[in-house]
Design an enzyme around this catalytic site. Structure first.
Site, PDB file in Angstrom:
ATOM      1  N   LYS A  38     -39.305 -49.255 -59.189  1.00 36.53           N
ATOM      2  CA  LYS A  38     -39.028 -49.458 -60.614  1.00 36.53           C
ATOM      3  C   LYS A  38     -38.646 -48.155 -61.313  1.00 36.53           C
ATOM      4  CE  LYS A  38     -43.749 -48.857 -62.167  1.00 36.53           C
ATOM      5  NZ  LYS A  38     -44.779 -49.264 -63.114  1.00 36.53           N
ATOM      6  N   THR A  39     -39.274 -47.034 -60.919  1.00 39.45           N
ATOM      7  CA  THR A  39     -38.941 -45.759 -61.562  1.00 39.45           C
ATOM      8  C   THR A  39     -37.498 -45.373 -61.269  1.00 39.45           C
ATOM      9  OG1 THR A  39     -41.254 -45.060 -61.337  1.00 39.45           O
ATOM     10  CG2 THR A  39     -39.644 -43.363 -61.857  1.00 39.45           C
ATOM     11  N   ASP A 225     -42.381 -49.012 -69.710  1.00 40.00           N
ATOM     12  CA  ASP A 225     -42.909 -49.215 -68.363  1.00 40.00           C
ATOM     13  C   ASP A 225     -44.311 -49.825 -68.451  1.00 40.00           C
ATOM     14  OD1 ASP A 225     -43.075 -49.154 -65.636  1.00 40.00           O
ATOM     15  OD2 ASP A 225     -43.412 -46.993 -65.472  1.00 40.00           O
ATOM     16  N   GLU A 226     -44.748 -50.464 -67.373  1.00 39.29           N
ATOM     17  CA  GLU A 226     -46.092 -51.064 -67.301  1.00 39.29           C
ATOM     18  C   GLU A 226     -46.341 -51.994 -68.487  1.00 39.29           C
ATOM     19  OE1 GLU A 226     -47.659 -50.759 -64.665  1.00 39.29           O
ATOM     20  OE2 GLU A 226     -47.249 -48.826 -63.752  1.00 39.29           O
ATOM     21  N   GLN A 256     -50.055 -57.520 -61.846  1.00 38.59           N
ATOM     22  CA  GLN A 256     -50.867 -56.301 -61.909  1.00 38.59           C
ATOM     23  C   GLN A 256     -51.457 -56.098 -63.304  1.00 38.59           C
ATOM     24  OE1 GLN A 256     -49.602 -52.780 -59.486  1.00 38.59           O
ATOM     25  NE2 GLN A 256     -47.643 -53.846 -59.363  1.00 38.59           N
ATOM     26  N   ARG A 607     -51.825 -50.923 -52.714  1.00 35.59           N
ATOM     27  CA  ARG A 607     -51.877 -49.449 -52.723  1.00 35.59           C
ATOM     28  C   ARG A 607     -51.636 -48.903 -51.316  1.00 35.59           C
ATOM     29  NH1 ARG A 607     -50.091 -49.148 -56.871  1.00 35.59           N
ATOM     30  NH2 ARG A 607     -50.010 -51.406 -56.645  1.00 35.59           N
TER      31      ARG A 607
END
Length: 745
Positions: A38-39, A225-226, A256, A607
């Site tokens: 995504k970044t 973001d997020e 998430q 993770r």
């Protein structure tokens, strides 16, 4: 602009990533699965917008949740775009809002040099108010009060509104009174807490068309973001900012969304298309982080949730290793398995300690793990323990800096007016506060004019000495570099002299910590475009625990599952996958809470890049109670063909069967010696291995991980022996003999 570099970046992206990066008009929701790049998409989208000449860099606002993520965004923008990207506003919600408020908060009646109270500061205000009001903190916990106030601010409920709606019983009436007094103290100190930073920005935009028009016209493109972690107040902020151009792009993952306890609402992402008409939704499902088996495990677990938009992660990297499951007798055997696995992997496979993370549902689980890692000489770092900026000496020096920056900051003044000792007692402080309230002045102003108040006659000389110190520091704050100002404060206040006079190891450590603060300020001076005292204090106030995670340090990382979001590790242990613990007992009783717990498991699983270990125990002593729990339902939601058990199905029953009490029942531990050393499994002895008694001081020994070394000392301890060994390559380490499994060279 580096067009060739940007085109090369777009060519490397998959179809969905490229589609998202090329989108430039209207609202866009990017549903980005864990590890889906995504970044890269955000940065490429910014580059594409600038390459097309759609706006200037300063017309782009990119918001994220942590300083660490914001700095990564800035670094990668600079790398891809070069100097053209330096004007992009990339920051956290709080940093962006603080920047707006520094410029315009006077429109709300505040001074622009306002202070920011962290959680510890806010708790001190609450505790002080409770003491003055006679409210027992044992009955009404200060943290509970602060949490309620935070929720009120997120929902934009004022003290008067809270009183009107909830103040009809003693408990809530006390909260009403504390909330009102808390707000009064903040206003008197010209201070904001974390919630205020966003709340006041929203108020500013809603009450001043001029200020809102400036920012909503300025930012032609807004990226968040997020997004699944946003609360109603943050949503309102974003909604206001995008009113002119409507080019809002949010990136998030509904699977998430794990911060409901902080006020985040999954509804923001689930209803995005309803709130922003003609919104496009793009799903990023190809994962570049984890193996196929790990992703399949995550997909199967999260598919049991109802409240989700739906997506399926996949990878082209292959299945990889199975999910390793281990059932242990208790938490100490669980921690021994973790330590053994780490040591064996470092010794036999050339891994690094920093390749491992241990994740758990509650901080209380870390105790047994820490004990065992210490015994094994395994270096580790806990995320969520005491932060550097929470240490007393650092908070004290920062309090001086805050007071120099804002003399209305009564809270910081009361912290350090007698630190070091100046013979200014509590009675004098109480008088100062009373006079300040009566005269609508700051405590510093009253102290400075103490000779005008008969009540302060006995303390006038001491108060004058203190205010002269602060005035002297104020006179040099703009001419001295930050690092020199901190040195000046530390010396002129007498703080360093106080620590030197103690002449203890702890005092020397505290002096070293202050020296580290000076170093931090020096780095800030070198890197910041605005190396002012206010900017430095603001950056520290808004720093999160994850921002301090040193990716280069070779240590096993221990943290809660909540703290792990946004991070990745080659090897991950999820410890304590048991009903009643994960998911917790309260969550089991609520579908909404259970789904959030399941999302937390999804976060934990994703993770892991290469290996995932999930452990559970037959019995666990936690919070002083021994419980027998079934394996977590989340473990049962992973297909059996993906799991490799590391225990025998036919292992003998326990001496004390769980059925003796029933699964989930509580067993009293009043007869257990809580001070006894944990029972760690001893290695099987042979001619060359054994406890500390098998080796002599000066003897050459070999450790399977640290290699060869010389035994320097040994000391009997708790039925074991503490060995100090100077290893040829790893340096000097202290290890418990029964854990070390040494051999003679």
């Amino acid at each position: 602009m580096q067009a060739t570099k940007i085109n090369a970046q777009l060519d490397k992206m998959n179809d969905m990533q490229k589609k998202a990066a090329m989108h430039t008009r209207g609202p866009l929701l990017i549903l980005a699965g864990a590890g889906s790049g995504k970044t890269t998409v955000l940065i490429s989208r910014i580059a594409n917008i600038l390459a097309q000449g759609l706006c200037y860099p300063s017309n782009i606002l990119a918001i994220t949740f942590t300083n660490k993520a914001a700095k990564e965004l800035v670094t990668r923008i600079d790398s891809l775009i070069g100097e053209d990207g330096s004007g992009v506003w990339a920051s956290t919600f709080h940093s962006f809002c603080a920047k707006v408020l520094r410029r315009s908060i006077d429109a709300l009646g505040y001074s622009n040099d306002f202070s920011i109270f962290d959680t510890d500061d806010s708790l001190r205000v609450i505790k002080s108010a409770q003491k003055e009001m006679g409210i027992d903190p044992q009955i009404l916990a200060p943290r509970a009060v602060l949490s309620r106030i935070s929720r009120c601010k997120d929902s934009r409920i004022s003290p008067s509104e809270y009183t009107e709606n909830f103040g009809n019983d003693t408990y809530n009436n006390d909260i009403c009174r504390l909330y009102a007094e808390y707000e009064k103290q903040l206003r008197r100190s010209n201070a904001l807490d974390f919630d205020d930073i966003i709340l006041k920005t929203v108020e500013l935009f809603e009450t001043s068309d001029e200020i809102l028009n400036y920012y909503s016209n300025k930012f032609k493109y807004i990226m968040v973001d997020e997004y699944q972690d946003t609360n109603p107040l943050q949503f309102r902020l974003i909604e206001l900012l995008q009113t002119v151009h409507g080019n809002l792009c949010v990136v998030g993952d509904d699977d998430q969304s794990i911060y409901k306890f902080r006020g985040a609402t999954i509804e923001n992402i689930l209803s995005f298309e309803k709130k922003f008409k003609n919104a496009e939704v793009i799903r990023l499902e190809q994962n570049y982080r984890s193996t196929g088996n790990i992703l399949n495990a995550a997909n199967n677990v999260i598919s049991n949730n109802r409240e989700r938009k739906g997506k399926t992660l996949w990878t082209a990297a292959g299945d990889g290793e199975p999910i390793y499951e281990n059932r242990l007798d208790d938490e100490y055997q669980e921690s021994l398995f973790i330590a053994d696995t780490v040591l064996d992997s470092v010794a036999a496979q050339g891994m690094h300690y920093g390749d491992f993370a241990v994740l758990y549902r509650t901080n209380a689980q870390s105790n047994a793990i820490e004990q065992t890692l210490v015994k094994g000489g395994v270096p580790y770092k806990i995320i969520g323990g005491m932060r550097f900026y929470e240490r007393k000496e650092i908070k004290d020096i920062l309090a001086y800096m805050y007071l120099v920056h804002n003399t209305n900051d009564d809270l910081r003044l009361t912290r350090i007016i007698n630190e070091p000792k100046r013979k200014i007692g509590q009675a004098t402080l109480d008088t100062l506060r009373t006079l300040a309230a009566q005269n609508s002045a700051s405590v510093f102003d009253i102290a400075k004019a103490s000779d005008s108040f008969p009540e302060l006659a006995r303390s006038t000389a001491r108060l004058a000495e203190f205010t002269e110190l602060i005035d002297g520091l104020i006179s040099v704050k703009d001419s001295l570099p930050l690092s020199e100002l901190i040195k000046d404060i530390s010396v002129r206040s007498g703080y360093i002299a106080m620590l030197e006079a103690e002449n203890t190891e702890e005092a020397r450590d505290r002096i070293n910590n202050i020296a580290e603060l000076v170093s931090t300020a020096a780095v800030f001076e070198a890197q910041s475009q605005e190396p002012t005292l206010g900017a430095f204090l603001e950056e520290i106030a808004l720093m999160t625990d994850i921002d301090n995670l040193d990716d280069s340090s070779d240590r096993v990382v221990l943290m809660t599952l909540h703290s792990a979001k946004g991070l990745e590790f080659d090897n991950v242990f999820i410890a304590g996958a048991e009903e009643g613990l994960f998911p917790g007992q309260r969550s089991i009783e609520s579908q909404e809470e259970l789904e959030e717990e399941r999302r937390l498991m999804y976060v934990g699983i994703t993770r892991a890049k290469k290996r995932l270990y999930i452990t559970h125990t037959q019995r666990r002593t936690i919070y002083g109670m021994t419980k027998y729990n079934q394996p977590s339902r989340f473990l049962n939601e992973i297909p059996k063909e993906l799991i490799k058990p590391l225990y025998s199905k036919e292992r003998p029953a326990q001496t004390m069967s769980p059925s003796a009490y029933g699964f989930g029942s509580r067993v009293s531990v009043k007869h257990i010696d809580l001070n006894a050393a944990p029972q760690i499994r001893k290695p099987i002895g042979n001619k060359e291995t054994g406890g500390g008694e098998s080796f002599d001081i000066g003897q050459r020994v070999v450790h399977k991980t640290f290699g060869a070394g010389t035994l320097l000392s040994k000391k009997p301890m708790g039925g074991d022996t503490l060995l100090e060994i100077d290893f040829d390559k790893a340096g000097t380490k202290k290890i418990m003999a029964n854990f070390a499994k040494l051999t003679k060279e």
